[in-house]
Design an enzyme around this catalytic site. Structure first.
Site, PDB file in Angstrom:
ATOM      1  CE  LYS A   1      19.639 -18.453   2.669  1.00  0.00           C
ATOM      2  NZ  LYS A   1      20.445 -19.655   2.882  1.00  0.00           N
TER       3      LYS A   1
ATOM      4  CD  GLU B   1      22.679 -12.943   3.978  1.00  0.00           C
ATOM      5  OE1 GLU B   1      23.184 -13.946   3.408  1.00  0.00           O
ATOM      6  OE2 GLU B   1      21.454 -12.818   4.165  1.00  0.00           O
TER       7      GLU B   1
ATOM      8  CE  LYS C   1      25.928 -27.942   7.638  1.00  0.00           C
ATOM      9  NZ  LYS C   1      24.721 -28.455   8.271  1.00  0.00           N
TER      10      LYS C   1
ATOM     11  N   GLY D   1      23.393 -25.694  11.301  1.00  0.00           N
ATOM     12  CA  GLY D   1      23.892 -24.341  11.546  1.00  0.00           C
ATOM     13  C   GLY D   1      23.474 -23.799  12.904  1.00  0.00           C
ATOM     14  NE  ARG D   2      17.182 -25.071  13.056  1.00  0.00           N
ATOM     15  CZ  ARG D   2      17.172 -25.405  11.776  1.00  0.00           C
ATOM     16  NH1 ARG D   2      17.895 -24.731  10.906  1.00  0.00           N
ATOM     17  NH2 ARG D   2      16.429 -26.417  11.355  1.00  0.00           N
TER      18      ARG D   2
ATOM     19  CG  HIS E   1      10.457  -0.818  33.786  1.00  0.00           C
ATOM     20  ND1 HIS E   1       9.818   0.019  34.670  1.00  0.00           N
ATOM     21  CD2 HIS E   1      11.223  -1.646  34.535  1.00  0.00           C
ATOM     22  CE1 HIS E   1      10.210  -0.280  35.909  1.00  0.00           C
ATOM     23  NE2 HIS E   1      11.060  -1.291  35.847  1.00  0.00           N
TER      24      HIS E   1
ATOM     25  CD  GLU F   1      17.098 -21.335  10.199  1.00  0.00           C
ATOM     26  OE1 GLU F   1      17.135 -20.169   9.785  1.00  0.00           O
ATOM     27  OE2 GLU F   1      18.122 -22.017  10.361  1.00  0.00           O
TER      28      GLU F   1
END
Ligand code: F6P
Length: 546
Positions: free
Chosen positions: A514, A215, A209, A269-270, A386, A355
């Site tokens: 960051k 990254e 965005k 973003g999310r 399990h 977030e």
């Protein structure tokens, strides 16, 4: 217009809920079922292909009424209108929150700064469709004239988790393209992916965005270098496209404007998989399926906007979180899909929920004096049974759990599906009923256990039960039903944020780390002395640099 600012704990409804909690907290679900034979149907919402059973929650009809009173006192109806109409409800970033506009119908009107955004949304949708069709039917080829066989989505957070989860969940509907996801700045991540790929037949979709994320830019640069080791510069145009709001920076990276799929800053973003961020979804499953996903979300939007709160799945679901988090003091919630396809669903929801609602300052700028965002976790059933179910059954923590299941399996193996679903039903029943002393003794008697051993084993074998679950039973996993499910959780997040009086749509908390990482990176690269850090960090950096 801004959202109403009210500390929820100061409302009349909250005080009533507090007294009601003291009356109800020790009641067992088994008793609640006995005292109200209509409970199961009264606390179930059937909508479209969704059957949502809230009756195994530690509530009564009365609790729900009080929770709804709370929502009303906090003006939730008005908040919902502001959300859908593009008001600046993300006040700390000065933006509207309009992922719902991305799946609105063509004739809808949603205004931001006096401009109807829907025509722009549809122009991008058209661009996504045309490009998807060109890649899948072979009109858009690689530079050497070969057909594209692989797509690599390069992004992180919302620019990765949503598309990755949907592509994985809808793999049954996939076409001939193979889709890969590179997100971590760990160089081993992208290396492991590109080592299997042929640059001549691979398309890279860079999704960011902001187009400033370390990254994503590092991975995009390294992957482009890898590509240019075997391909000429002119080939970049056929093999690299980007999704971003930051058109200038994408162009500087070397991607031509016609290969940029724009998005708007009012898409968080999310919550962005419905926008051009979903390009890799469209490529992986075809544009028709991508559109069905959007249609499903739109249907859930309508349900959320128009249903009475008593029948409103996202509203009830959110209010239950408030009930457990703020009254029972539960700290986490689990999401357990009974389908391997939704393997990444809980991870995706972790970003969405944590977030958004991991905040401790209220909409008035004051520290909250109550708990907000819950921890979200989960894995598919039956594997999770399990792994960690022991703690949900017999641990000391209260963990309200969503069980997501499907009536039909996709490959139609009834034998397996019946086994899977019998576990789905059995677990919620076991979590609710537990096992009494009498039941344990009966079981031990059948097994001819000595009196001494019985006495010793009894306390360990008793389960209290009374563990709350919500069963979300859906007809079939399709692009449309997945769209509904994701949108259901998106609206749940919104309602929680409204009640907790927090801003759900910023994420300043992730910025500090960051920034520090940038300083440390310089120190790692240029042999600077890491003296500005605390002693522990200094020692760690020195040990790394030795
Ligand atoms: O983790 C913080 C965050 O800002 C997320 O909200 C976002 O989804 C992610 O980083 C990626 O951001 P971008 O799409 O700008 O690269």
């Amino acid at each position: 217009m801004a959202l109403q600012v009210t500390n929820p704990t100061t409302t009349k409804a909250w005080s009533k809920l507090q007294s009601h909690f003291l009356e109800l907290k020790d009641s067992h679900l088994k008793e609640l079922f006995k005292t109200n034979p209509k409970r199961a149907s009264e606390l179930t919402v059937i909508w479209d292909d969704f059957y949502v059973d809230f009756s195994k929650n530690r509530i009564t009809k009365g609790t729900l009424t009080l929770l709804i009173n709370l929502a009303e006192e906090l003006n939730l109806k008005d908040a919902i209108s502001k959300y859908f109409e593009g008001d600046i409800i993300n006040q700390t970033e000065g933006r509207a929150v309009l992922h719902t506009a991305l799946r609105a119908s063509k004739n809808a009107e949603v205004f931001v700064d006096g401009e109807n955004v829907i025509p722009g949304v549809y122009a991008v949708k058209e661009k996504i469709k045309n490009f998807t069709d060109a890649v899948t039917n072979g009109n858009h080829k690689g530079f050497t004239g070969k057909q594209i066989t692989d797509v690599v989505n390069i992004g992180i957070g919302g620019s990765d988790l949503g598309p990755a989860m949907v592509v994985d969940s809808l793999q049954f509907y996939k076409n001939q393209l193979n889709t890969h996801f590179v997100s971590n700045v760990d160089g081993d991540h992208y290396q492991e992916i590109v080592k299997k790929l042929n640059p001549e037949t691979t398309l890279f979709v860079i999704v960011s965005k902001t187009f400033t994320t370390q990254e994503t830019l590092s991975n995009a640069n390294s992957i482009r270098d890898w590509f240019l080791q075997s391909q000429p510069k002119e080939a970049v145009a056929n093999h690299f496209v980007a999704v971003s709001t930051n058109i200038e920076s994408v162009k500087e990276f070397g991607i031509a404007e016609e290969n940029i799929f724009p998005m708007k800053d009012w898409v968080g973003g999310r919550f962005s998989l419905w926008s051009a961020v979903g390009l890799s979804i469209s490529l992986a499953v075809g544009n028709k399926n991508f559109e069905s996903l959007l249609l499903g979300a739109n249907k859930m939007d309508e349900h959320f906007k128009t249903s009475d709160f008593e029948e409103n799945i996202p509203v009830i679901s959110a209010l239950l979180t408030i009930w457990y988090n703020n009254f029972f003091k539960a700290e986490s919630e689990a999401i357990i899909p009974y389908t391997q396809y939704l393997n990444q669903f809980a991870t995706y929801m972790q970003q969405g929920i944590m977030e958004s609602n991991g905040k401790s300052i209220d909409r008035d700028g004051n520290r909250v004096n109550y708990q907000t965002g819950t921890l979200i976790w989960g894995e598919p059933g039956t594997n999770s049974q399990h792994a960690f179910f022991q703690l949900i059954h017999q641990g000391t923590k209260l963990i309200p759990t969503d069980f997501i299941g499907y009536v039909k399996s996709l490959h139609g193996n009834k034998n397996h599906h019946d086994k899977l679903m019998s576990n789905y039903f059995a677990q919620t029943e076991a979590l609710m009923n537990g096992k009494t002393e009498t039941e344990v003794l009966e079981e031990l008697n059948v097994n001819n256990v000595s009196e001494e051993e019985k006495k010793m084993l009894l306390p360990f074998k008793v389960f209290d039960g009374n563990k709350p679950t919500t069963s979300i039973l859906i007809q079939k996993l399709t692009p449309e039903s997945l769209g509904k499910l994701i949108a259901m959780y998106e609206h749940k997040i919104f309602v929680q944020g409204v009640v907790w009086n927090i801003f759900s749509y910023d994420q300043f908390g992730v910025e500090l780390g960051k920034k520090l990482a940038k300083t440390i990176l310089n120190e790692l690269n240029f042999y600077e002395n890491p003296n500005s850090h605390d002693k522990s960090t200094q020692n760690l950096i020195r040990f790394y640099k030795r």
